[in-house]
Write a protein that holds these residues in place. Structure first.
Motif, PDB file in Angstrom:
ATOM      1  N   TRP A  77       0.840  -1.205   0.000  1.00 53.90           N
ATOM      2  CA  TRP A  77       0.000   0.000   0.000  1.00 53.90           C
ATOM      3  C   TRP A  77       0.875   1.256   0.000  1.00 53.90           C
ATOM      4  O   TRP A  77       0.680   2.171  -0.792  1.00 53.90           O
ATOM      5  CB  TRP A  77      -0.941   0.004   1.197  1.00 53.90           C
ATOM      6  N   HIS A  78       1.850   1.310   0.900  1.00 48.87           N
ATOM      7  CA  HIS A  78       2.716   2.489   1.007  1.00 48.87           C
ATOM      8  C   HIS A  78       3.458   2.752  -0.294  1.00 48.87           C
ATOM      9  O   HIS A  78       3.556   3.898  -0.745  1.00 48.87           O
ATOM     10  CB  HIS A  78       3.719   2.307   2.150  1.00 48.87           C
ATOM     11  N   LEU A  79       4.011   1.698  -0.912  1.00 46.65           N
ATOM     12  CA  LEU A  79       4.842   1.889  -2.099  1.00 46.65           C
ATOM     13  C   LEU A  79       4.022   2.138  -3.368  1.00 46.65           C
ATOM     14  O   LEU A  79       4.436   2.926  -4.226  1.00 46.65           O
ATOM     15  CB  LEU A  79       5.743   0.665  -2.312  1.00 46.65           C
ATOM     16  N   SER A  80       2.884   1.492  -3.498  1.00 44.88           N
ATOM     17  CA  SER A  80       2.118   1.615  -4.737  1.00 44.88           C
ATOM     18  C   SER A  80       1.302   2.893  -4.807  1.00 44.88           C
ATOM     19  O   SER A  80       1.038   3.416  -5.904  1.00 44.88           O
ATOM     20  CB  SER A  80       1.187   0.410  -4.909  1.00 44.88           C
ATOM     21  N   THR A  81       0.894   3.411  -3.663  1.00 45.36           N
ATOM     22  CA  THR A  81       0.063   4.620  -3.657  1.00 45.36           C
ATOM     23  C   THR A  81       0.839   5.871  -3.292  1.00 45.36           C
ATOM     24  O   THR A  81       0.402   6.983  -3.589  1.00 45.36           O
ATOM     25  CB  THR A  81      -1.098   4.471  -2.661  1.00 45.36           C
ATOM     26  N   THR A 229       9.965   4.665  -1.209  1.00 43.77           N
ATOM     27  CA  THR A 229       8.696   5.386  -1.308  1.00 43.77           C
ATOM     28  C   THR A 229       7.932   5.142  -2.605  1.00 43.77           C
ATOM     29  O   THR A 229       6.861   5.712  -2.784  1.00 43.77           O
ATOM     30  CB  THR A 229       8.926   6.908  -1.175  1.00 43.77           C
ATOM     31  N   ASN A 230       8.460   4.330  -3.517  1.00 45.06           N
ATOM     32  CA  ASN A 230       7.704   4.072  -4.748  1.00 45.06           C
ATOM     33  C   ASN A 230       7.863   2.616  -5.185  1.00 45.06           C
ATOM     34  O   ASN A 230       8.560   1.830  -4.538  1.00 45.06           O
ATOM     35  CB  ASN A 230       8.119   5.052  -5.856  1.00 45.06           C
ATOM     36  N   GLY A 340       4.353   9.046   1.892  1.00 43.86           N
ATOM     37  CA  GLY A 340       5.530   8.357   2.391  1.00 43.86           C
ATOM     38  C   GLY A 340       6.783   9.192   2.286  1.00 43.86           C
ATOM     39  O   GLY A 340       7.739   8.995   3.045  1.00 43.86           O
ATOM     40  N   GLN A 341       6.800  10.136   1.349  1.00 44.24           N
ATOM     41  CA  GLN A 341       7.970  11.018   1.209  1.00 44.24           C
ATOM     42  C   GLN A 341       8.204  11.813   2.500  1.00 44.24           C
ATOM     43  O   GLN A 341       9.340  12.037   2.895  1.00 44.24           O
ATOM     44  CB  GLN A 341       7.752  11.995   0.045  1.00 44.24           C
ATOM     45  N   GLU A 342       7.114  12.240   3.150  1.00 41.26           N
ATOM     46  CA  GLU A 342       7.251  12.996   4.385  1.00 41.26           C
ATOM     47  C   GLU A 342       7.843  12.131   5.495  1.00 41.26           C
ATOM     48  O   GLU A 342       8.650  12.595   6.301  1.00 41.26           O
ATOM     49  CB  GLU A 342       5.896  13.553   4.800  1.00 41.26           C
ATOM     50  N   VAL A 343       7.436  10.871   5.545  1.00 43.89           N
ATOM     51  CA  VAL A 343       8.015   9.948   6.528  1.00 43.89           C
ATOM     52  C   VAL A 343       9.487   9.722   6.225  1.00 43.89           C
ATOM     53  O   VAL A 343      10.339   9.701   7.120  1.00 43.89           O
ATOM     54  CB  VAL A 343       7.250   8.612   6.541  1.00 43.89           C
TER      55      VAL A 343
END
Length: 443
Positions: A77-81, A229-230, A340-343
């Motif tokens: 979820w984190h990487l795909s979105t 992140t991606n 996720g970039q912010e994390v």
């Protein structure tokens, strides 16, 4: 899908990401494995080995496979979105936010005391004449607070890796030391349920109980904190996740071997809870000498302390994410800016909400170390803790089969099947947890 380029490094800059998975990138998986396996999990496995020998080895293995599917779904979820898991939950309705808030407040208060007490027990056993258990517990809580407060993810991961190494050496050494019966162990891989009262529920409990609760949800946050992140990191994440639960499987199987050989064959019983590990230390001293007993207590401390600092870090990240989304919603900003970039930038780890939750995990629970846990709090804590896993399983199915996830990264039949099995398993365990509570005394 071909691997793509683009993704943050630890500094948050865009850089090339690997075209294939590699062992050198492993990290978040080690963190989630260390956090998810606490002293209570080892005791549960020991007791399973003590009661049933190798019969439930298959259940321990299935438990690890179930957790692989849950953590992989959270990471995917984190990487795909590019969005965080809490942002996904919030898109399902306001009820998810209310559940999360009540959970982290009540659960965190009770868990803080339990984690500190668990980390203090082996230290008291190693140094019995220094101070009382509650002071050892407070010391471990303060050390965990200071460590997480002043360090970002990269240092946190390195320390967790060292402690996992200690856990690995100790548990594997013990498993070899007790000389397991490999023939019986292989027979234990056949799915057989012991012919005893409540054996089915005990089997389900072993499958569902080892390897983490909310820490599985935190896995996606650690993936982002690592700088992934991606979708270019998808293969790396999946390898990392498998390493996590293979590691967990080694811990679980090793302790089941110890329970089967040392306790089951000798008809020796230990108490549930972390004090059962202190009992095991005494048994090891009588059987193998003082050095082995002390080594085991060091491993016991590593197991407990990794769970403590893992929750201090991972759940605080999630709480900071919740607060940031609440702020943006109140300001009328686009919630999908919660990425996720912010994390990955590390800003969350120095934020006021992150540190506020750290303080909540550390200081209020110290009251319970002196006063004991209030009866009603124990019941609420038990029910909320049991309810989180079906909540995680079912919301991941919802998110990863909807338009919220890019089509190519949505669930296939295998992922849906594993998540559905996990959801049903944890739902049964939740119902059992609720029915086992003394609700008459509660009211």
């Amino acid at each position: 899908m071909a691997e793509t380029k683009g993704g943050p490094t630890e500094s948050g800059d865009v850089a090339s990401v690997p075209r294939k998975s590699s062992w050198k990138y492993i990290g978040p998986g080690i963190v989630v494995a260390a956090t998810g396996v606490g002293a209570g999990d080892l005791v549960a496995t020991l007791i399973a080995g003590s009661n049933f020998g190798y019969t439930l080895l298959w259940a321990a293995v299935i438990g690890c496979v179930v957790k692989i599917s849950l953590a992989e779904a959270a990471g995917r979820w984190h990487l795909s979105t590019g969005r965080t898991l809490f942002d996904g939950w919030a898109s399902l309705g306001r009820w998810t936010t209310w559940f999360f808030v009540v959970y982290v407040v009540v659960w965190g208060f009770a868990y803080g005391a339990a984690a500190m007490s668990s980390s203090g027990l082996p230290l008291q056993a190693l140094f019995p004449d220094v101070m009382d258990l509650k002071w050892w517990a407070i010391l471990t809580g303060l050390v965990g607070l200071v460590f997480v407060w002043f360090n970002k993810y990269d240092v946190f991961e390195k320390v967790m890796t060292v402690l996992v190494g200690v856990m690995f050496v100790v548990t594997v050494y013990l498993a070899i030391r007790v000389t397991p019966n490999l023939g019986d162990a292989f027979a234990g891989l056949l799915p057989v349920v012991p012919d005893e009262k409540d054996s089915i529920l005990n089997t389900l409990g072993l499958i569902g109980g080892v390897g983490g609760t909310i820490t599985l949800a935190a896995y996606g946050y650690w993936v982002n904190a690592k700088g992934w992140t991606n979708t270019g990191w998808m293969k790396v994440m999946r390898l990392d996740n498998r390493v996590a639960y293979i590691t967990t499987g080694v811990f679980v199987i090793a302790m089941l071997f110890v329970g089967a050989e040392m306790l089951h064959s000798s008809n020796v019983a230990i108490t549930s809870g972390e004090k059962g590990l202190v009992q095991l230390s005494d048994i090891l001293e009588k059987e193998y000498g003082n050095a082995t007993a002390k080594l085991f207590l060091v491993g016991f401390f590593a197991t407990s302390f990794t769970s403590l600092i893992g929750v201090w870090h991972g759940v605080s990240l999630m709480f900071a994410d919740f607060v940031e989304r609440y702020r943006k919603t109140r300001a009328g900003a686009d919630s999908t800016a919660l990425t996720g970039q912010e994390v990955a930038s590390g800003a969350r780890e120095k934020s006021v909400p992150f540190r506020a939750y750290l303080l909540w995990l550390t200081f209020p629970p110290m009251i319970l170390l002196f006063e004991g846990q209030p009866f009603r709090l124990i019941i609420i804590y038990g029910v909320l803790g049991a309810a989180f896993m079906p909540f995680l399983s079912l919301t991941l199915i919802w998110l990863l089969n909807s338009g919220r996830t890019p089509r190519e990264w949505r669930n296939g039949w295998l992922s849906n099947g594993m998540l559905a099995i996990a959801g049903l398993l944890f739902l049964v365990l939740t119902v059992k947890q609720i029915t086992d509570q003394d609700w008459g005394s509660f009211f």
